[in-house]
Design an enzyme around this catalytic site. Structure first.
Site, PDB file in Angstrom:
ATOM      1  N   LYS A   1       0.839  -1.210   0.000  1.00  0.00           N
ATOM      2  CA  LYS A   1       0.000   0.000   0.000  1.00  0.00           C
ATOM      3  C   LYS A   1       0.871   1.256   0.000  1.00  0.00           C
ATOM      4  O   LYS A   1       0.559   2.238  -0.693  1.00  0.00           O
ATOM      5  CB  LYS A   1      -0.955  -0.028   1.200  1.00  0.00           C
ATOM      6  CG  LYS A   1      -2.038  -1.104   1.046  1.00  0.00           C
ATOM      7  CD  LYS A   1      -2.850  -1.366   2.302  1.00  0.00           C
ATOM      8  CE  LYS A   1      -3.675  -2.645   2.089  1.00  0.00           C
ATOM      9  NZ  LYS A   1      -4.553  -2.986   3.225  1.00  0.00           N
TER      10      LYS A   1
ATOM     11  N   GLN B   1      -4.696  -1.917   9.406  1.00  0.00           N
ATOM     12  CA  GLN B   1      -4.601  -3.210   8.729  1.00  0.00           C
ATOM     13  C   GLN B   1      -5.242  -4.309   9.584  1.00  0.00           C
ATOM     14  O   GLN B   1      -4.924  -4.451  10.763  1.00  0.00           O
ATOM     15  CB  GLN B   1      -3.126  -3.548   8.450  1.00  0.00           C
ATOM     16  CG  GLN B   1      -2.913  -4.860   7.713  1.00  0.00           C
ATOM     17  CD  GLN B   1      -3.505  -4.865   6.301  1.00  0.00           C
ATOM     18  OE1 GLN B   1      -3.391  -3.908   5.559  1.00  0.00           O
ATOM     19  NE2 GLN B   1      -4.154  -5.947   5.951  1.00  0.00           N
TER      20      GLN B   1
ATOM     21  N   ASP C   1     -10.978   2.634   4.081  1.00  0.00           N
ATOM     22  CA  ASP C   1     -11.307   1.216   3.898  1.00  0.00           C
ATOM     23  C   ASP C   1     -12.820   1.006   3.800  1.00  0.00           C
ATOM     24  O   ASP C   1     -13.276  -0.077   3.433  1.00  0.00           O
ATOM     25  CB  ASP C   1     -10.761   0.373   5.060  1.00  0.00           C
ATOM     26  CG  ASP C   1      -9.454  -0.344   4.712  1.00  0.00           C
ATOM     27  OD1 ASP C   1      -9.165  -0.498   3.512  1.00  0.00           O
ATOM     28  OD2 ASP C   1      -8.752  -0.761   5.651  1.00  0.00           O
TER      29      ASP C   1
HETATM   30  C1  BQF Z   1      -3.083 -11.016  -6.229  1.00  0.00           C
HETATM   31  C2  BQF Z   1      -6.393  -9.234   2.627  1.00  0.00           C
HETATM   32  C3  BQF Z   1      -7.314 -11.092   3.845  1.00  0.00           C
HETATM   33  C4  BQF Z   1      -7.138 -10.414   5.047  1.00  0.00           C
HETATM   34  C5  BQF Z   1      -6.597  -9.135   5.056  1.00  0.00           C
HETATM   35  C6  BQF Z   1      -2.795  -8.796  -5.116  1.00  0.00           C
HETATM   36  C7  BQF Z   1      -3.400  -8.462  -2.803  1.00  0.00           C
HETATM   37  C8  BQF Z   1      -3.706  -9.808  -2.725  1.00  0.00           C
HETATM   38  C9  BQF Z   1      -3.605 -10.639  -3.829  1.00  0.00           C
HETATM   39  C10 BQF Z   1      -3.547  -7.531  -1.643  1.00  0.00           C
HETATM   40  C11 BQF Z   1      -5.963  -8.565   1.399  1.00  0.00           C
HETATM   41  C12 BQF Z   1      -6.089  -9.245   0.070  1.00  0.00           C
HETATM   42  C13 BQF Z   1      -5.364  -7.312   1.465  1.00  0.00           C
HETATM   43  C14 BQF Z   1      -3.138 -10.145  -5.022  1.00  0.00           C
HETATM   44  C15 BQF Z   1      -4.830  -6.586   0.264  1.00  0.00           C
HETATM   45  C16 BQF Z   1      -5.862  -8.310  -1.082  1.00  0.00           C
HETATM   46  O1  BQF Z   1      -2.370 -10.698  -7.190  1.00  0.00           O
HETATM   47  O2  BQF Z   1      -3.820 -12.014  -6.244  1.00  0.00           O
HETATM   48  C17 BQF Z   1      -2.933  -7.961  -4.021  1.00  0.00           C
HETATM   49  O3  BQF Z   1      -2.621  -6.806  -1.387  1.00  0.00           O
HETATM   50  N1  BQF Z   1      -4.707  -7.477  -0.872  1.00  0.00           N
HETATM   51  C18 BQF Z   1      -5.252  -6.687   2.750  1.00  0.00           C
HETATM   52  O4  BQF Z   1      -4.746  -5.573   2.866  1.00  0.00           O
HETATM   53  O5  BQF Z   1      -5.689  -7.319   3.840  1.00  0.00           O
HETATM   54  C19 BQF Z   1      -6.229  -8.552   3.846  1.00  0.00           C
HETATM   55  C20 BQF Z   1      -6.954 -10.502   2.641  1.00  0.00           C
END
Ligand code: BQF
Length: 291
Positions: A52, A96, A119
């Site tokens: 991020k 987060q 968010d």
């Molecule tokens: C890809 C997230 C569960 C719990 C907290 C690209 C992300 C993921 C996959 C990513 C996620 C999931 C995020 C891919 C942010 C998505 O290429 O498949 C990017 O960065 N995500 C998060 O901040 O917290 C989570 C899933």
């Protein structure tokens, strides 16, 4: 079968945002500023926050990162949030998730100023979303809507089946797909762990959006010919051949389902990159609202 390419689309979106930031600078304005709070040192969460911040640098946003020990109390965390709520230099920030077990996630989300909640997790913003008022949409559902819109996937009058009723993906997705607009105007079925005979619903679906977290759960015999498949699952599974020691697995048996689907999102490279891009869009919206 056609791929809904989240990498390609997220690059386009980031480029659009970058150009906007350049024009703000030319007008002598300050740039949008996103904050991120990370509690503890969970590996996946660390990576998400790092990415991020990288995205902010790429588009020219200012960013701030606050890393807190996982021993921090809920009160101390909420005190930090209040500091950031009152920081007029900050357009928006995220905490987060997930948080350590001794911290009540709901209390923390409720402490965030809804005007800085990029968010879109605060109940005020969830309510606005449900009422079709302009607000910050949760990044994953927002990313899926953006993807359907940009690829011109028809949704009006279609039957959309959502698998999973989480606050962050499934439930908001069901609301957005049924909204009066485009994308939207779908007839939505929201399925979950107590649904009896799930395949009965998925076989009838024009669009399946799965956010379950069970690798290869959705099989080809569970969908109809020409269905649109959106895979939100991202489970880390062991992979000794990868340098990281793991790979990401979606909820969909991709190799078999892709033969039957009209459109399908890959994992990785589908919904995930869109999620990242939408946080930037929300930060831009916060900047424009709070200025
Ligand atoms: C890809 C997230 C569960 C719990 C907290 C690209 C992300 C993921 C996959 C990513 C996620 C999931 C995020 C891919 C942010 C998505 O290429 O498949 C990017 O960065 N995500 C998060 O901040 O917290 C989570 C899933």
């Amino acid at each position: 079968m056609q791929i809904l390419d989240g990498i390609k689309l997220s690059k386009e979106i980031k480029q659009e945002i970058k150009l906007k930031v350049e024009s703000y600078k030319e007008q002598g304005k300050r740039v949008p500023h996103l904050g991120a709070i990370l509690v503890g040192n969970d590996g996946a969460s660390r990576t998400y926050v790092d990415n991020k911040i990288k995205d902010c640098n790429y588009v020219g946003f200012e960013s701030s990162e606050l890393i807190l020990e996982d021993t921090i109390t809920q009160e101390e965390l909420i005190a930090k949030i209040q500091e950031w709520n009152n920081d007029s230099n900050l357009d928006g920030f995220i905490v987060q998730l997930p948080l350590p077990k001794h911290i009540d996630q709901e209390a923390v989300i409720n402490a965030i100023d809804p005007n800085k909640d990029v968010d879109g997790f605060h109940p005020m913003n969830f309510g606005k979303m449900a009422l079709e008022m302009e607000t910050f949409l949760p990044a994953t559902p927002y990313g899926i809507m953006e993807m359907l819109e940009r690829y011109k996937v028809p949704t009006a009058g279609k039957h959309t089946v959502v698998i999973g009723r989480s606050r962050i993906v499934g439930r908001p997705m069901s609301i957005l797909m049924s909204k009066n607009g485009n994308p939207g105007n779908s007839t939505v079925t929201l399925t979950h762990s107590k649904t009896e005979d799930l395949a009965k619903y998925t076989k009838e679906a024009d669009i399946v959006i799965t956010a379950l977290g069970v690798p290869e759960f959705l099989k080809a015999d569970m969908i109809k010919d020409g269905a649109v498949i959106v895979d939100v699952g991202i489970t880390r599974v062991d992979d000794p051949t990868s340098p990281k020691g793991y790979k990401l697995a979606g909820d969909v048996d991709f190799e078999n389902v892709k033969e039957k689907a009209s459109w399908i999102t890959p994992v990785p490279g589908g919904v995930g990159p869109m999620t990242r891009a939408m946080l930037l869009k929300n930060t831009l919206l916060a900047y424009n609202k709070n200025n």
